[in-house]
Write a protein that holds these residues in place. Structure first.
Motif, PDB file in Angstrom:
ATOM      1  N   VAL A  75       0.849  -1.177   0.000  1.00  0.00           N
ATOM      2  CA  VAL A  75       0.000   0.000   0.000  1.00  0.00           C
ATOM      3  C   VAL A  75       0.894   1.238   0.000  1.00  0.00           C
ATOM      4  CG1 VAL A  75      -1.850   1.210   1.211  1.00  0.00           C
ATOM      5  CG2 VAL A  75      -1.785  -1.298   1.202  1.00  0.00           C
ATOM      6  N   ARG A  76       0.749   2.032  -1.039  1.00  0.00           N
ATOM      7  CA  ARG A  76       1.564   3.237  -1.204  1.00  0.00           C
ATOM      8  C   ARG A  76       1.141   4.302  -0.188  1.00  0.00           C
ATOM      9  NH1 ARG A  76       3.760   4.566  -6.421  1.00  0.00           N
ATOM     10  NH2 ARG A  76       5.405   5.089  -4.969  1.00  0.00           N
ATOM     11  N   PRO A  77       1.990   5.287   0.085  1.00  0.00           N
ATOM     12  CA  PRO A  77       1.639   6.335   1.052  1.00  0.00           C
ATOM     13  C   PRO A  77       0.341   7.057   0.674  1.00  0.00           C
ATOM     14  CG  PRO A  77       3.979   6.417   0.553  1.00  0.00           C
ATOM     15  CD  PRO A  77       3.365   5.438  -0.415  1.00  0.00           C
ATOM     16  N   GLY A  78      -0.457   7.373   1.691  1.00  0.00           N
ATOM     17  CA  GLY A  78      -1.702   8.099   1.471  1.00  0.00           C
ATOM     18  C   GLY A  78      -2.707   7.778   2.550  1.00  0.00           C
ATOM     19  N   THR A  79      -3.887   8.372   2.425  1.00  0.00           N
ATOM     20  CA  THR A  79      -4.981   8.126   3.356  1.00  0.00           C
ATOM     21  C   THR A  79      -6.055   7.330   2.629  1.00  0.00           C
ATOM     22  OG1 THR A  79      -4.505  10.139   4.597  1.00  0.00           O
ATOM     23  CG2 THR A  79      -6.725   9.210   4.844  1.00  0.00           C
ATOM     24  N   TYR A  80      -6.450   6.233   3.225  1.00  0.00           N
ATOM     25  CA  TYR A  80      -7.427   5.301   2.646  1.00  0.00           C
ATOM     26  C   TYR A  80      -8.652   5.306   3.547  1.00  0.00           C
ATOM     27  CZ  TYR A  80      -3.429   4.042  -0.122  1.00  0.00           C
ATOM     28  OH  TYR A  80      -2.350   4.099  -0.963  1.00  0.00           O
ATOM     29  N   THR A  81      -9.726   5.916   3.069  1.00  0.00           N
ATOM     30  CA  THR A  81     -10.911   6.156   3.896  1.00  0.00           C
ATOM     31  C   THR A  81     -12.034   5.193   3.548  1.00  0.00           C
ATOM     32  OG1 THR A  81     -10.300   8.493   4.055  1.00  0.00           O
ATOM     33  CG2 THR A  81     -12.563   7.917   4.615  1.00  0.00           C
TER      34      THR A  81
END
Length: 160
Positions: A75-81
């Motif tokens: 999972v690449r960097p970021g926010t997963y909502t």
């Protein structure tokens, strides 16, 4: 041109060499086939992506749903909502790995992938839920951000 005959001892050595070569070739090919690596990015697409680094999927659950035992989703960097990004065996089957090749779900860079709920959750909506039978699964490097809900009381449930 002279003909050369092969005696039985030479034929046995040739046959054994070919068998070893074929076994090595099949073993090498089989090891690669069992350990696929896929990617998820908050800028990816579940419809157009193929799970490669160049064309990642958009949600973690979608990536998990395409795994075979022993595969890895990064999972690449970021926010997963939202619950489509939960690592929850009740929502999508998480295939078991083996004692030598775990099924792995991990952040590409530790603590740069955040999984966040998008509102109130039910008591069974754990962000991480591994049921009995989901053996040899490795989850690593995520930040879990559970807000605006009273349930569940904890982020992860792991049954043994």
């Amino acid at each position: 041109m002279k003909e050369k005959t092969v005696n039985m001892r030479d034929w046995g050595n040739i046959k054994r060499t070919v068998q070893i070569f074929l076994f090595s070739l099949l073993s090498f090919h089989g090891a690669n086939a069992q350990a696929a690596v896929y990617y998820v990015s908050d800028s990816g697409s579940n419809f157009l992506g193929n799970g490669s680094l160049a064309s990642p999927w958009a949600t973690i659950s979608y990536g998990i749903g395409r795994l075979s035992g022993g595969d890895t989703v990064i999972v690449r960097p970021g926010t997963y909502t939202g619950s489509a990004n939960f690592i929850n065996d009740r929502m999508v089957n998480i295939p078991s790995g083996t004692s030598s090749v775990y099924t792995t779900i991990k952040a590409e860079i530790p603590y740069t992938a955040r999984i966040r709920n998008s509102g109130a959750l039910n008591y069974y909506d754990s962000m991480v839920y591994l049921q009995r039978g989901a053996d040899y699964v490795h989850v690593d490097g995520f930040i879990f951000d559970m807000a605006n809900t009273t349930d569940p009381e904890y982020i992860a449930t792991i049954e043994s």
